[in-house]
Design a protein around this motif. Structure first.
Motif, PDB file in Angstrom:
ATOM      1  N   ASP A  69       0.795  -1.231   0.000  1.00  0.00           N
ATOM      2  CA  ASP A  69       0.000   0.000   0.000  1.00  0.00           C
ATOM      3  C   ASP A  69       0.828   1.282   0.000  1.00  0.00           C
ATOM      4  N   ARG A  70       2.049   1.220   0.484  1.00  0.00           N
ATOM      5  CA  ARG A  70       2.877   2.415   0.620  1.00  0.00           C
ATOM      6  C   ARG A  70       4.168   2.390  -0.181  1.00  0.00           C
ATOM      7  N   HIS A  71       4.448   1.317  -0.899  1.00  0.00           N
ATOM      8  CA  HIS A  71       5.706   1.185  -1.642  1.00  0.00           C
ATOM      9  C   HIS A  71       5.438   0.729  -3.070  1.00  0.00           C
TER      10      HIS A  71
ATOM     11  N   VAL B 243       8.019   5.843  -2.065  1.00  0.00           N
ATOM     12  CA  VAL B 243       7.288   5.540  -0.839  1.00  0.00           C
ATOM     13  C   VAL B 243       6.261   6.626  -0.570  1.00  0.00           C
ATOM     14  N   ASP B 244       5.041   6.215  -0.292  1.00  0.00           N
ATOM     15  CA  ASP B 244       3.989   7.160   0.093  1.00  0.00           C
ATOM     16  C   ASP B 244       4.258   7.603   1.524  1.00  0.00           C
TER      17      ASP B 244
ATOM     18  N   GLY C  34      -2.242   8.542   3.500  1.00  0.00           N
ATOM     19  CA  GLY C  34      -2.012   7.346   2.687  1.00  0.00           C
ATOM     20  C   GLY C  34      -2.595   7.456   1.296  1.00  0.00           C
TER      21      GLY C  34
ATOM     22  N   TRP D  84      -0.977   8.987  -1.400  1.00  0.00           N
ATOM     23  CA  TRP D  84       0.096   9.200  -2.375  1.00  0.00           C
ATOM     24  C   TRP D  84       0.242  10.662  -2.796  1.00  0.00           C
TER      25      TRP D  84
END
Length: 162
Positions: free
Chosen positions: A89-91, A112-113, A118, A120
């Motif tokens: 979800d974040r990478h 990376v977010d 969350g 982006w």
């Protein structure tokens, strides 16, 4: 055969003798159009607006989508990068040009977010000269999805809701 080799050597030496600023540098927009399915014009900062009504846009990364960066004082023309892989979800891994060094192409580098929500809207991107993620977050608009990703997303929604 010798004539061809000599001709190639002369061409190479001529290129190397040029001042760096005279050599062509690959920009992020040209590279994103070359490797991706999203075909827009304008600077990276313009792609988000230029995609309206042409391509779907959103906050979730998908392979093939273009991450569109906002213009800043450090990056006045914005930036675009093509998502090569969603890690979680974040990478994500991205392919892009002209980030770590003028004209340099980088493939499969980490983004990376780091946004609080969350979504982006703020990312940190691998920066080659330091061998780590960039120290400052870069603001983004979000993701522009190529037609193939839009069709896939619509099919997934239909299966989920149907």
């Amino acid at each position: 055969m010798l004539r061809v080799a000599l001709s190639s050597l002369v061409a190479l030496l001529t290129l190397l003798a040029m001042p760096a600023e005279a050599q062509a540098r690959l920009q992020c927009v040209a590279y994103a159009r070359q490797i991706g399915e999203v075909q827009l014009s304008g600077n990276g900062r313009d792609w988000w607006v230029n995609a309206e009504g042409v391509y779907a846009r959103g906050e979730r990364p998908r392979p093939g989508a273009v991450l569109a960066f906002r213009g800043t004082s450090a990056m006045p023309y914005g930036h675009v990068a093509v998502v090569s892989k969603v890690v979680d979800d974040r990478h994500i891994l991205i392919n892009h040009a002209n980030w770590s060094r003028p004209g340099m192409i980088e493939r499969g580098v980490m983004a990376v977010d780091v946004s609080p929500a969350g979504d982006w809207s703020q990312v940190r991107v691998w920066y080659g000269p330091t061998g780590s993620l960039g120290l400052r977050p870069s603001p983004t608009f979000g993701f522009i999805y190529p037609a193939s990703a839009t069709v896939t997303a619509a099919n997934e929604t239909a299966r989920t809701n149907g």
